[in-house]
Design a protein around this motif. Sequence first.
Motif, mmCIF file in Angstrom:
data_model
loop_
_atom_site.group_PDB
_atom_site.id
_atom_site.type_symbol
_atom_site.label_atom_id
_atom_site.label_comp_id
_atom_site.label_asym_id
_atom_site.label_seq_id
_atom_site.Cartn_x
_atom_site.Cartn_y
_atom_site.Cartn_z
ATOM 1 N N THR A 237 2.326 2.587 -3.325
ATOM 2 C CA THR A 237 1.456 3.208 -4.330
ATOM 3 C C THR A 237 0.958 4.581 -3.912
ATOM 4 O O THR A 237 0.072 5.121 -4.566
ATOM 5 C CB THR A 237 0.230 2.315 -4.619
ATOM 6 O OG1 THR A 237 -0.510 2.147 -3.420
ATOM 7 C CG2 THR A 237 0.646 0.986 -5.183
ATOM 8 N N GLY B 112 -1.928 -7.153 -0.734
ATOM 9 C CA GLY B 112 -1.587 -5.736 -0.820
ATOM 10 C C GLY B 112 -1.483 -5.267 -2.259
ATOM 11 O O GLY B 112 -1.949 -4.174 -2.600
ATOM 12 N N VAL C 16 0.842 -1.207 0.000
ATOM 13 C CA VAL C 16 0.000 0.000 0.000
ATOM 14 C C VAL C 16 0.873 1.252 0.000
ATOM 15 O O VAL C 16 0.613 2.208 -0.741
ATOM 16 C CB VAL C 16 -0.974 -0.011 1.200
ATOM 17 C CG1 VAL C 16 -1.661 1.327 1.368
ATOM 18 C CG2 VAL C 16 -2.008 -1.122 1.028
ATOM 19 N N ALA D 30 -3.965 -2.427 -3.633
ATOM 20 C CA ALA D 30 -3.369 -1.124 -3.897
ATOM 21 C C ALA D 30 -3.009 -0.892 -5.353
ATOM 22 O O ALA D 30 -3.177 0.217 -5.856
ATOM 23 C CB ALA D 30 -2.125 -0.952 -3.028
#
Length: 152
Positions: free
Chosen positions: A70, A123, A67, A127
């Motif tokens: 990004t 994740g 996460v 994301a």
Amino acid sequence: MYDERDHGGRMDMHPSDGSMSKHRMMHMSFYWGKDAIVLFSGWPNQDLGMYVLALLCVFSLAVAIEVLSTLPAVKPGHKPIAGRMIQATVYAFRMALAYLVMLSVMSFNLGIFVAAVGGHAVGFFLAKTPALAKAEPAHETMSSTTLITPKV
């Protein structure tokens, strides 16, 4: 001297004070079980509940890494030096989390390994998949009525 036949793929670990009172074995190959040592000495301490908590922690750390990778660039209104400092701080935090996950995997416990890989996958899905979908051009779907059929 280390002899793999005597220890089943584990290495003797002696306390740094030279005493032999706390004799533990460190695994040198992947294994299943709740007897892992993850990040801290004595944790999860062969307790199933604490082992599950360790799995959840490693999973969450791996999700957080993806996460954080990004996060959008700094907004145009910020001063350039402040923006670079914010990005450097987020990057340092993300790298710290990545090293914690790496050290957890070095316990050679397969449950921890699966939790780390699964956390990275979840994740990525949460994301990066939306970001990749926005970046790809929209493909128009063709219906059966728009297909060209050959004339006979």
